[in-house]
Motif scaffolding. Structure first.
Motif, PDB file in Angstrom:
ATOM      1  N   MET A   1       0.790  -1.218   0.086  1.00  0.00           N
ATOM      2  CA  MET A   1      -0.158   0.056  -0.005  1.00  0.00           C
ATOM      3  C   MET A   1       0.925   1.257   0.107  1.00  0.00           C
ATOM      4  O   MET A   1       0.610   2.100  -0.570  1.00  0.00           O
ATOM      5  N   GLY A   2       2.177   1.107   0.585  1.00  0.00           N
ATOM      6  CA  GLY A   2       2.807   2.521   0.735  1.00  0.00           C
ATOM      7  C   GLY A   2       3.144   2.878  -0.528  1.00  0.00           C
ATOM      8  O   GLY A   2       3.057   4.234  -0.715  1.00  0.00           O
ATOM      9  N   ALA A  35      -7.998   3.780   2.131  1.00  0.00           N
ATOM     10  CA  ALA A  35      -9.250   3.193   2.984  1.00  0.00           C
ATOM     11  C   ALA A  35      -9.075   1.738   3.533  1.00  0.00           C
ATOM     12  O   ALA A  35      -9.470   1.285   4.233  1.00  0.00           O
ATOM     13  N   THR A  36      -8.080   0.828   2.710  1.00  0.00           N
ATOM     14  CA  THR A  36      -7.749  -0.561   3.272  1.00  0.00           C
ATOM     15  C   THR A  36      -6.827  -0.332   4.485  1.00  0.00           C
ATOM     16  O   THR A  36      -6.963  -1.359   5.212  1.00  0.00           O
ATOM     17  N   ASP A  37      -5.952   0.688   4.967  1.00  0.00           N
ATOM     18  CA  ASP A  37      -5.425   0.797   6.075  1.00  0.00           C
ATOM     19  C   ASP A  37      -5.059   2.243   6.382  1.00  0.00           C
ATOM     20  O   ASP A  37      -4.046   2.679   6.244  1.00  0.00           O
ATOM     21  N   PRO A  38      -6.116   2.996   7.047  1.00  0.00           N
ATOM     22  CA  PRO A  38      -6.064   4.440   7.021  1.00  0.00           C
ATOM     23  C   PRO A  38      -5.046   4.802   8.307  1.00  0.00           C
ATOM     24  O   PRO A  38      -4.659   5.809   8.345  1.00  0.00           O
ATOM     25  N   PRO A  41       1.505   3.746   8.600  1.00  0.00           N
ATOM     26  CA  PRO A  41       2.438   4.962   9.029  1.00  0.00           C
ATOM     27  C   PRO A  41       2.796   6.030   7.815  1.00  0.00           C
ATOM     28  O   PRO A  41       2.725   7.111   7.863  1.00  0.00           O
ATOM     29  N   ARG A  42       2.833   5.403   6.619  1.00  0.00           N
ATOM     30  CA  ARG A  42       3.050   6.337   5.183  1.00  0.00           C
ATOM     31  C   ARG A  42       1.893   7.143   5.063  1.00  0.00           C
ATOM     32  O   ARG A  42       2.099   8.309   4.716  1.00  0.00           O
ATOM     33  N   ALA A  43       1.016   6.643   5.163  1.00  0.00           N
ATOM     34  CA  ALA A  43      -0.586   7.427   4.888  1.00  0.00           C
ATOM     35  C   ALA A  43      -0.766   8.426   5.790  1.00  0.00           C
ATOM     36  O   ALA A  43      -0.976   9.621   5.531  1.00  0.00           O
TER      37      ALA A  43
END
Length: 140
Positions: A1-2, A35-38, A41-43
């Motif tokens: 995701m990052g 949305a999958t991992d709010p 850390p990068r988000a």
């Protein structure tokens, strides 16, 4: 995701800096990407940085718009070829959560297509330059 969050976050930052009309769409795409991992850390870092530096981003983020876009148009300003607007499409790849391939194209026969071809030529020419000779063997 990052990687996805980073790419979309960078697009939002560039759009904000340019005062682009694409900021609302870019912000809603970023919301879809996280949305999958709010709490990733990068988000949280990217969203925090954008929030600190842009009142417009804070306002848009607070709206909670989510837009999972699979195609669009994006303007670029390249130092060697100037302004160029490209169409982009995404194609899903196997994996979870969804990695994708992002492809930029230009309509054939347009000034954008000519600039894209020039950019490809400049890159190809730069890539074909011979590597500097290693003269350590001749110093002996």
């Amino acid at each position: 995701m990052g990687e996805l969050v980073g790419a979309v976050g960078e697009a939002v930052a560039v759009a904000i800096a340019a005062g682009a009309a694409t900021v609302p769409v870019s912000a809603s795409m970023l919301r879809a990407a996280v949305a999958t991992d709010p709490t990733h850390p990068r988000a949280t870092t990217i969203i925090g940085e954008l929030s600190i530096h842009s009142a417009e981003f804070r306002r848009l983020w607070a709206r909670h718009d989510v837009k999972e876009t699979v195609h669009g148009r994006k303007p670029f300003r390249h130092p060697r070829v100037g302004d160029i607007t490209l169409d982009w499409d995404t194609y899903p790849l196997p994996g979870n959560p969804g990695p994708f391939l992002l492809v930029y194209t230009a309509e054939p026969g347009t000034p954008d297509a000519e600039r894209l071809q020039l950019l490809a030529s400049l890159h190809a020419t730069r890539s074909r330059r011979p590597a500097p000779a290693d003269d350590t063997a001749t110093r002996a």
